[in-house]
Design a protein around this motif. Sequence first.
Motif, PDB file in Angstrom:
ATOM      1  N   MET A   1       7.930  -3.102   5.125  1.00  0.00           N
ATOM      2  CA  MET A   1       8.012  -3.109   3.658  1.00  0.00           C
ATOM      3  C   MET A   1       7.549  -1.751   3.134  1.00  0.00           C
ATOM      4  O   MET A   1       6.397  -1.353   3.327  1.00  0.00           O
ATOM      5  CB  MET A   1       7.161  -4.239   3.089  1.00  0.00           C
ATOM      6  CG  MET A   1       7.260  -4.388   1.576  1.00  0.00           C
ATOM      7  SD  MET A   1       6.268  -5.762   0.941  1.00  0.00           S
ATOM      8  CE  MET A   1       7.154  -7.165   1.630  1.00  0.00           C
ATOM      9  N   ALA A   2       8.464  -1.025   2.477  1.00  0.00           N
ATOM     10  CA  ALA A   2       8.194   0.358   2.086  1.00  0.00           C
ATOM     11  C   ALA A   2       7.001   0.477   1.139  1.00  0.00           C
ATOM     12  O   ALA A   2       6.196   1.410   1.263  1.00  0.00           O
ATOM     13  CB  ALA A   2       9.441   0.965   1.452  1.00  0.00           C
ATOM     14  N   SER A   8      -0.798   1.840   1.465  1.00  0.00           N
ATOM     15  CA  SER A   8      -1.723   2.225   2.523  1.00  0.00           C
ATOM     16  C   SER A   8      -2.169   3.672   2.353  1.00  0.00           C
ATOM     17  O   SER A   8      -3.361   3.985   2.474  1.00  0.00           O
ATOM     18  CB  SER A   8      -1.061   2.038   3.890  1.00  0.00           C
ATOM     19  OG  SER A   8      -1.905   2.494   4.930  1.00  0.00           O
ATOM     20  N   ARG A   9      -1.229   4.549   2.055  1.00  0.00           N
ATOM     21  CA  ARG A   9      -1.589   5.956   1.876  1.00  0.00           C
ATOM     22  C   ARG A   9      -2.379   6.184   0.590  1.00  0.00           C
ATOM     23  O   ARG A   9      -3.123   7.165   0.475  1.00  0.00           O
ATOM     24  CB  ARG A   9      -0.327   6.814   1.885  1.00  0.00           C
ATOM     25  CG  ARG A   9       0.341   6.897   3.257  1.00  0.00           C
ATOM     26  CD  ARG A   9       1.460   7.894   3.271  1.00  0.00           C
ATOM     27  NE  ARG A   9       2.613   7.467   2.503  1.00  0.00           N
ATOM     28  CZ  ARG A   9       3.623   6.754   2.971  1.00  0.00           C
ATOM     29  NH1 ARG A   9       3.623   6.345   4.241  1.00  0.00           N
ATOM     30  NH2 ARG A   9       4.655   6.411   2.207  1.00  0.00           N
ATOM     31  N   ALA A  10      -2.238   5.283  -0.379  1.00  0.00           N
ATOM     32  CA  ALA A  10      -2.960   5.424  -1.639  1.00  0.00           C
ATOM     33  C   ALA A  10      -4.371   4.855  -1.583  1.00  0.00           C
ATOM     34  O   ALA A  10      -5.120   4.962  -2.556  1.00  0.00           O
ATOM     35  CB  ALA A  10      -2.187   4.738  -2.766  1.00  0.00           C
ATOM     36  N   ALA A  39      -1.043  -6.722   9.527  1.00  0.00           N
ATOM     37  CA  ALA A  39      -0.089  -7.201  10.537  1.00  0.00           C
ATOM     38  C   ALA A  39       1.333  -7.125   9.978  1.00  0.00           C
ATOM     39  O   ALA A  39       1.978  -8.137   9.723  1.00  0.00           O
ATOM     40  CB  ALA A  39      -0.433  -8.626  10.947  1.00  0.00           C
ATOM     41  N   LEU A  40       1.822  -5.898   9.805  1.00  0.00           N
ATOM     42  CA  LEU A  40       3.117  -5.700   9.140  1.00  0.00           C
ATOM     43  C   LEU A  40       4.293  -5.700  10.100  1.00  0.00           C
ATOM     44  O   LEU A  40       5.420  -5.990   9.704  1.00  0.00           O
ATOM     45  CB  LEU A  40       3.104  -4.383   8.358  1.00  0.00           C
ATOM     46  CG  LEU A  40       2.166  -4.337   7.149  1.00  0.00           C
ATOM     47  CD1 LEU A  40       2.157  -2.944   6.539  1.00  0.00           C
ATOM     48  CD2 LEU A  40       2.581  -5.368   6.107  1.00  0.00           C
ATOM     49  N   GLY A  72       6.611 -12.069   3.395  1.00  0.00           N
ATOM     50  CA  GLY A  72       7.860 -11.437   3.772  1.00  0.00           C
ATOM     51  C   GLY A  72       7.746 -10.289   4.744  1.00  0.00           C
ATOM     52  O   GLY A  72       8.754  -9.668   5.081  1.00  0.00           O
ATOM     53  N   ALA A  73       6.519  -9.973   5.218  1.00  0.00           N
ATOM     54  CA  ALA A  73       6.369  -8.807   6.082  1.00  0.00           C
ATOM     55  C   ALA A  73       5.517  -9.062   7.317  1.00  0.00           C
ATOM     56  O   ALA A  73       5.521  -8.261   8.238  1.00  0.00           O
ATOM     57  CB  ALA A  73       5.776  -7.646   5.296  1.00  0.00           C
TER      58      ALA A  73
END
Length: 238
Positions: A1-2, A8-10, A39-40, A72-73
Amino acid sequence: MALEDVTSRAWPARVRERLGGWRLNAAGGRTGRANTCWALEAPDRDPVEAIAAVEAWYAGQGQAPRFKTTDGATQPANLPELLAASGYRVDSETLVMIGPVGGEGGAVIATQPDAPFQAVLFEALYKDPADAEERLETVRRIAPPVFFARLDVDGAPAAVGACAVEGEWAGLSLMRTVARARRQGLARRIVGSLLEQARLAGATKSYLQVEAENEPAVALYQACGFETVYRYRYWARA
């Protein structure tokens, strides 16, 4: 999931490792996003073995293990059942909301969390100053552009918020108002100020994460044009 990659980077953890597609984060044990296993994607071993490996990794960090499952991920899809069988329970649920950019609010804007900004954060989180310090350490690791908004009441810092911009996305965080200044519309003005900075920085849409049980905050963000697109849950041992 984009969008999960962007979030995560933020909010970057101090220590980050991978277990196949599982992402292990540690930063001191306070904030959820920087101290859980995301757990993606599928792990690089049997899921039950992977849970044990995560537990061992967090023990090495001096932290209790926690997992994050995302609508959904999550991989494998039956991870919630495996966690429950291992003694884990959901300890909180978070909404991911997306919204517009642009607005107004008249807040003071900075590119670093200056002393007045920190004063609000520590006052709002007075029961756990280590939580406030971990949050400050985390935002200092975010790649720019990052904006910090503050409003004062009667000459004293009263409300703050932060915004990290990456490409088309702007992520809001650190929304806090001191107790003496609540219910004065300050949080909405902070949101408007940050979303305007996001627009000027080139973002075209925004997101935020808010605890599902925080009904006043959810109502505020809905009034600002945000809507829930998915949820995630933190799992910890009972």
